[in-house]
Design a protein around this motif. Structure first.
Motif, PDB file in Angstrom:
ATOM      1  N   ALA A 194       0.833  -1.193   0.000  1.00 39.80           N
ATOM      2  CA  ALA A 194       0.000   0.000   0.000  1.00 39.80           C
ATOM      3  C   ALA A 194       0.867   1.242   0.000  1.00 39.80           C
ATOM      4  O   ALA A 194       0.591   2.231  -0.678  1.00 39.80           O
ATOM      5  CB  ALA A 194      -0.922   0.001   1.227  1.00 39.80           C
ATOM      6  N   THR A 195       1.954   1.197   0.752  1.00 37.51           N
ATOM      7  CA  THR A 195       2.843   2.336   0.808  1.00 37.51           C
ATOM      8  C   THR A 195       3.598   2.511  -0.497  1.00 37.51           C
ATOM      9  O   THR A 195       3.943   3.612  -0.899  1.00 37.51           O
ATOM     10  CB  THR A 195       3.837   2.182   1.970  1.00 37.51           C
ATOM     11  N   VAL A 196       3.877   1.370  -1.164  1.00 43.15           N
ATOM     12  CA  VAL A 196       4.535   1.453  -2.468  1.00 43.15           C
ATOM     13  C   VAL A 196       3.743   2.360  -3.392  1.00 43.15           C
ATOM     14  O   VAL A 196       4.282   3.222  -4.084  1.00 43.15           O
ATOM     15  CB  VAL A 196       4.653   0.048  -3.103  1.00 43.15           C
ATOM     16  N   ALA A 197       2.425   2.181  -3.411  1.00 43.36           N
ATOM     17  CA  ALA A 197       1.594   2.977  -4.305  1.00 43.36           C
ATOM     18  C   ALA A 197       1.685   4.454  -3.976  1.00 43.36           C
ATOM     19  O   ALA A 197       1.872   5.296  -4.848  1.00 43.36           O
ATOM     20  CB  ALA A 197       0.138   2.506  -4.209  1.00 43.36           C
ATOM     21  N   ALA A 198       1.599   4.763  -2.671  1.00 42.53           N
ATOM     22  CA  ALA A 198       1.654   6.164  -2.266  1.00 42.53           C
ATOM     23  C   ALA A 198       3.018   6.767  -2.562  1.00 42.53           C
ATOM     24  O   ALA A 198       3.134   7.874  -3.079  1.00 42.53           O
ATOM     25  CB  ALA A 198       1.342   6.286  -0.771  1.00 42.53           C
ATOM     26  N   ALA A 199       4.081   5.992  -2.227  1.00 42.62           N
ATOM     27  CA  ALA A 199       5.432   6.507  -2.448  1.00 42.62           C
ATOM     28  C   ALA A 199       5.738   6.658  -3.924  1.00 42.62           C
ATOM     29  O   ALA A 199       6.428   7.587  -4.341  1.00 42.62           O
ATOM     30  CB  ALA A 199       6.456   5.573  -1.790  1.00 42.62           C
ATOM     31  N   THR A 200       5.212   5.721  -4.734  1.00 40.03           N
ATOM     32  CA  THR A 200       5.471   5.783  -6.172  1.00 40.03           C
ATOM     33  C   THR A 200       4.817   7.014  -6.784  1.00 40.03           C
ATOM     34  O   THR A 200       5.399   7.678  -7.654  1.00 40.03           O
ATOM     35  CB  THR A 200       4.944   4.520  -6.868  1.00 40.03           C
ATOM     36  N   MET A 201       3.593   7.348  -6.338  1.00 34.30           N
ATOM     37  CA  MET A 201       2.929   8.548  -6.837  1.00 34.30           C
ATOM     38  C   MET A 201       3.744   9.788  -6.508  1.00 34.30           C
ATOM     39  O   MET A 201       3.956  10.656  -7.350  1.00 34.30           O
ATOM     40  CB  MET A 201       1.533   8.655  -6.210  1.00 34.30           C
ATOM     41  N   LEU A 202       4.239   9.832  -5.244  1.00 32.88           N
ATOM     42  CA  LEU A 202       5.034  10.980  -4.852  1.00 32.88           C
ATOM     43  C   LEU A 202       6.346  11.013  -5.613  1.00 32.88           C
ATOM     44  O   LEU A 202       6.801  12.051  -6.071  1.00 32.88           O
ATOM     45  CB  LEU A 202       5.302  10.908  -3.340  1.00 32.88           C
ATOM     46  N   PHE A 203       6.946   9.816  -5.774  1.00 33.04           N
ATOM     47  CA  PHE A 203       8.220   9.732  -6.485  1.00 33.04           C
ATOM     48  C   PHE A 203       8.074  10.246  -7.916  1.00 33.04           C
ATOM     49  O   PHE A 203       8.884  11.013  -8.413  1.00 33.04           O
ATOM     50  CB  PHE A 203       8.693   8.277  -6.499  1.00 33.04           C
ATOM     51  N   THR A 204       6.974   9.863  -8.578  1.00 31.37           N
ATOM     52  CA  THR A 204       6.767  10.264  -9.964  1.00 31.37           C
ATOM     53  C   THR A 204       6.662  11.776 -10.080  1.00 31.37           C
ATOM     54  O   THR A 204       7.252  12.409 -10.952  1.00 31.37           O
ATOM     55  CB  THR A 204       5.496   9.609 -10.526  1.00 31.37           C
ATOM     56  N   GLY A 205       5.902  12.362  -9.128  1.00 30.74           N
ATOM     57  CA  GLY A 205       5.753  13.816  -9.174  1.00 30.74           C
ATOM     58  C   GLY A 205       7.053  14.529  -8.883  1.00 30.74           C
ATOM     59  O   GLY A 205       7.401  15.516  -9.521  1.00 30.74           O
ATOM     60  N   CYS A 206       7.800  13.990  -7.896  1.00 31.92           N
ATOM     61  CA  CYS A 206       9.060  14.639  -7.553  1.00 31.92           C
ATOM     62  C   CYS A 206      10.076  14.511  -8.666  1.00 31.92           C
ATOM     63  O   CYS A 206      10.839  15.439  -8.940  1.00 31.92           O
ATOM     64  CB  CYS A 206       9.630  14.011  -6.273  1.00 31.92           C
ATOM     65  N   ALA A 207      10.094  13.349  -9.325  1.00 31.33           N
ATOM     66  CA  ALA A 207      11.074  13.135 -10.389  1.00 31.33           C
ATOM     67  C   ALA A 207      10.861  14.127 -11.516  1.00 31.33           C
ATOM     68  O   ALA A 207      11.817  14.597 -12.146  1.00 31.33           O
ATOM     69  CB  ALA A 207      10.966  11.700 -10.912  1.00 31.33           C
ATOM     70  N   ALA A 208       9.595  14.471 -11.764  1.00 32.96           N
ATOM     71  CA  ALA A 208       9.310  15.414 -12.832  1.00 32.96           C
ATOM     72  C   ALA A 208       9.855  16.789 -12.504  1.00 32.96           C
ATOM     73  O   ALA A 208      10.191  17.580 -13.387  1.00 32.96           O
ATOM     74  CB  ALA A 208       7.799  15.495 -13.055  1.00 32.96           C
ATOM     75  N   ASP A 209       9.967  17.075 -11.174  1.00 36.60           N
ATOM     76  CA  ASP A 209      10.444  18.386 -10.751  1.00 36.60           C
ATOM     77  C   ASP A 209      11.939  18.406 -10.475  1.00 36.60           C
ATOM     78  O   ASP A 209      12.481  19.434 -10.086  1.00 36.60           O
ATOM     79  CB  ASP A 209       9.710  18.817  -9.464  1.00 36.60           C
ATOM     80  N   ALA A 210      12.606  17.240 -10.590  1.00 36.61           N
ATOM     81  CA  ALA A 210      14.015  17.176 -10.215  1.00 36.61           C
ATOM     82  C   ALA A 210      14.827  18.217 -10.971  1.00 36.61           C
ATOM     83  O   ALA A 210      14.805  18.303 -12.181  1.00 36.61           O
ATOM     84  CB  ALA A 210      14.565  15.771 -10.502  1.00 36.61           C
ATOM     85  N   GLY A 211      15.556  19.021 -10.204  1.00 32.28           N
ATOM     86  CA  GLY A 211      16.381  20.057 -10.800  1.00 32.28           C
ATOM     87  C   GLY A 211      15.592  21.274 -11.210  1.00 32.28           C
ATOM     88  O   GLY A 211      16.159  22.268 -11.650  1.00 32.28           O
ATOM     89  N   GLY A 212      14.268  21.235 -11.050  1.00 32.45           N
ATOM     90  CA  GLY A 212      13.445  22.346 -11.511  1.00 32.45           C
ATOM     91  C   GLY A 212      13.480  23.548 -10.602  1.00 32.45           C
ATOM     92  O   GLY A 212      13.103  24.639 -10.997  1.00 32.45           O
ATOM     93  N   ALA A 213      13.904  23.375  -9.351  1.00 40.71           N
ATOM     94  CA  ALA A 213      13.893  24.501  -8.427  1.00 40.71           C
ATOM     95  C   ALA A 213      14.846  25.589  -8.891  1.00 40.71           C
ATOM     96  O   ALA A 213      14.587  26.771  -8.736  1.00 40.71           O
ATOM     97  CB  ALA A 213      14.272  24.023  -7.028  1.00 40.71           C
ATOM     98  N   ASP A 214      15.974  25.176  -9.457  1.00 44.91           N
ATOM     99  CA  ASP A 214      16.941  26.167  -9.941  1.00 44.91           C
ATOM    100  C   ASP A 214      17.722  25.500 -11.064  1.00 44.91           C
ATOM    101  O   ASP A 214      18.776  24.915 -10.862  1.00 44.91           O
ATOM    102  CB  ASP A 214      17.878  26.597  -8.800  1.00 44.91           C
ATOM    103  N   SER A 215      17.186  25.580 -12.285  1.00 45.57           N
ATOM    104  CA  SER A 215      17.768  24.855 -13.409  1.00 45.57           C
ATOM    105  C   SER A 215      19.152  25.365 -13.773  1.00 45.57           C
ATOM    106  O   SER A 215      19.881  24.705 -14.491  1.00 45.57           O
ATOM    107  CB  SER A 215      16.831  24.957 -14.621  1.00 45.57           C
ATOM    108  N   SER A 216      19.527  26.549 -13.280  1.00 42.52           N
ATOM    109  CA  SER A 216      20.828  27.115 -13.634  1.00 42.52           C
ATOM    110  C   SER A 216      21.939  26.649 -12.697  1.00 42.52           C
ATOM    111  O   SER A 216      23.114  26.877 -12.971  1.00 42.52           O
ATOM    112  CB  SER A 216      20.756  28.653 -13.604  1.00 42.52           C
ATOM    113  N   GLY A 217      21.563  26.026 -11.597  1.00 39.75           N
ATOM    114  CA  GLY A 217      22.573  25.609 -10.631  1.00 39.75           C
ATOM    115  C   GLY A 217      22.521  24.122 -10.371  1.00 39.75           C
ATOM    116  O   GLY A 217      21.686  23.406 -10.935  1.00 39.75           O
ATOM    117  N   PRO A 218      23.405  23.620  -9.518  1.00 40.47           N
ATOM    118  CA  PRO A 218      23.438  22.187  -9.227  1.00 40.47           C
ATOM    119  C   PRO A 218      22.250  21.758  -8.375  1.00 40.47           C
ATOM    120  O   PRO A 218      21.671  22.561  -7.639  1.00 40.47           O
ATOM    121  CB  PRO A 218      24.751  22.031  -8.451  1.00 40.47           C
ATOM    122  N   VAL A 219      21.902  20.493  -8.488  1.00 42.16           N
ATOM    123  CA  VAL A 219      20.931  19.908  -7.566  1.00 42.16           C
ATOM    124  C   VAL A 219      21.624  19.753  -6.221  1.00 42.16           C
ATOM    125  O   VAL A 219      22.743  19.256  -6.145  1.00 42.16           O
ATOM    126  CB  VAL A 219      20.452  18.533  -8.087  1.00 42.16           C
TER     127      VAL A 219
END
Length: 433
Positions: A11-36
């Motif tokens: 059950a947690t896999v499903a919840a974590a996977t949803m969050l993971f998918t959303g976060c992965a889409a934003d990876a590096g998006g906070a400041d694309s000009s600098g390092p993660v």
């Protein structure tokens, strides 16, 4: 009410996977000009020096180690941040027994979709299973392990014509012979102040204190393997041939130095404790595999931790890239050994790196060969979401048993642990079979 592991790991896999998918889409998006930038909560010594190697070679992913006081305080701090909805790091050093608690609290992301499964074969199956909770998810990457080992004063055994025991029956016989020859000496002690030690011994005997069946948890502390271990040690304590004092006390430290403690059933990290507490005895000890039950090759773990990605991380893919390097790359493994003194969970990398014995055992050339055999024979073991309760029950109940000095009291302590652990799961809202 929660069902097991909210209520199950799946059950947690499903919840974590949803969050993971959303976060992965934003990876590096906070400041694309600098390092993660990744924040890493950990307590192992000198991890920042290892991370410096990564940061120098990976300018696009920079990791900062935030040193924590220890395992339990760090986990409590993380759970507080998860509950608050902010303030958690990207990465957390997590002991294996804490993973179920963190998963049940939605604190760890499932990183199986970020390539974690690609390095599965780098680790012993029993260690990898500790990070999956029997599901298709992966909640952490193993970092170090603590396969149990035994240490003996070879000089004192030789003095009395005794050999290093290879079975628990031989261990008992050796303990009796030693104490009879010199009543001031003990082959070891039963310690009621470290539940991890007793857990490892029970694991070696075939115990697994928790199980997951669908949406229900099972508690199997009061079963034959643990009963056997408790009655064995309780019998030796009742005979008076094994000490009943806890480890890590001034009295125990003195015993390591003056030879009243002739043996120590411990873990692969034992040399560090021995060198710190009994430096003048270097060269007098021999390291061996833990005695077996009836010659059956098996072992338990005492210690070890993993690296996990939290569900609040906005950069899970970069986090997995870093922790894969940290725990499998030969350069990283070498640095971890040299600066933090760990025994790597990645057995192939460890074999290539651990080419000379610890300084305290420089006289024993095969130390890491013994350690490798110990690591490869670790039996599977399932931890539950209330490990802290079970461990606290161990400390309370076995303290009484050690004081009573009877095998019956040791058996009663196991039964009490079973009841306390089961009652707590039910009270906490888990389904218990």
């Amino acid at each position: 009410m929660r069902s097991s592991l909210r209520m199950t790991a799946l059950a947690t896999v499903a919840a974590a996977t949803m969050l993971f998918t959303g976060c992965a889409a934003d990876a590096g998006g906070a400041d694309s000009s600098g390092p993660v930038k990744l924040n890493y909560w950990a307590w192992a010594p000198n991890l920042d020096k290892v991370v410096d190697i990564w940061n120098k070679d990976n300018p696009d992913i920079q990791v900062t180690v935030n040193k924590q006081d220890g395992g339990d305080p760090a986990i409590t701090k993380l759970l507080t941040a998860i509950k608050a909805g902010s303030g958690a790091p990207d990465l957390i050093q997590a002991e294996y027994q804490k993973i179920p608690t963190l998963v049940s609290s939605d604190a760890l992301a499932d990183i199986s979709g970020a390539g974690a499964n690609e390095i599965k074969d780098e680790f012993p199956a029993s260690v990898w299973d500790s990070t999956t909770l029997g599901s298709d998810a992966v909640y952490a990457i193993p970092q170090d392990t603590g396969p149990m080992m035994a240490y003996y004063r070879q000089d004192i055994l030789d003095q009395h014509g005794l050999s290093v025991p290879t079975t628990w029956e031989e261990y008992a016989e050796t303990a009796r012979a030693l104490h009879t020859a010199d009543p001031t000496k003990f082959l070891g002690t039963f310690s009621a102040n470290d539940a991890g030690w007793f857990t490892g011994l029970s694991q070696q005997a075939g115990a697994s204190w928790w199980s997951i069946d669908g949406d229900a948890w099972g508690v199997e502390v009061d079963e034959e393997p643990t009963q056997k271990v408790a009655e064995y040690w309780g019998g030796l304590v009742e005979e008076g041939v094994i000490d009943n004092k806890p480890m890590y006390t001034p009295e125990w430290n003195a015993g390591l130095n003056d030879g009243t403690q002739v043996g120590w059933v411990s873990s692969v990290w034992g040399p560090g404790v021995l060198s710190g507490n009994a430096a003048d005895t270097a060269g007098k000890w021999v390291a061996a595999e833990v005695p077996t039950w009836d010659g059956e090759t098996s072992n338990g773990n005492w210690g070890g931790s993993s690296t996990a990605v939290t569900t609040q991380s906005e950069h899970p893919e970069e986090a997995v890239e870093f922790i894969t390097w940290l725990n499998t790359d030969p350069e990283a493994i070498q640095a971890l050994i040299e600066t933090s003194g760990i025994y790597p969970a990645a057995t192939k990398a460890a074999e290539a790196t651990l080419t000379s014995s610890p300084e305290f055992f420089s006289h024993q050339d095969d130390f890491y060969e013994v350690a490798a055999r110990a690591a490869e024979s670790v039996a599977p073991f399932t931890y539950g979401p209330n490990v802290n309760v079970a461990y606290s029950a161990y400390n309370d109940e076995f303290a009484k048993a050690a004081e009573a000095r009877t095998a019956a009291a040791f058996a009663d302590a196991v039964a009490a642990m079973q009841k306390i652990t089961t009652d707590d799961l039910t009270k906490s809202g888990f389904t218990v079979k």
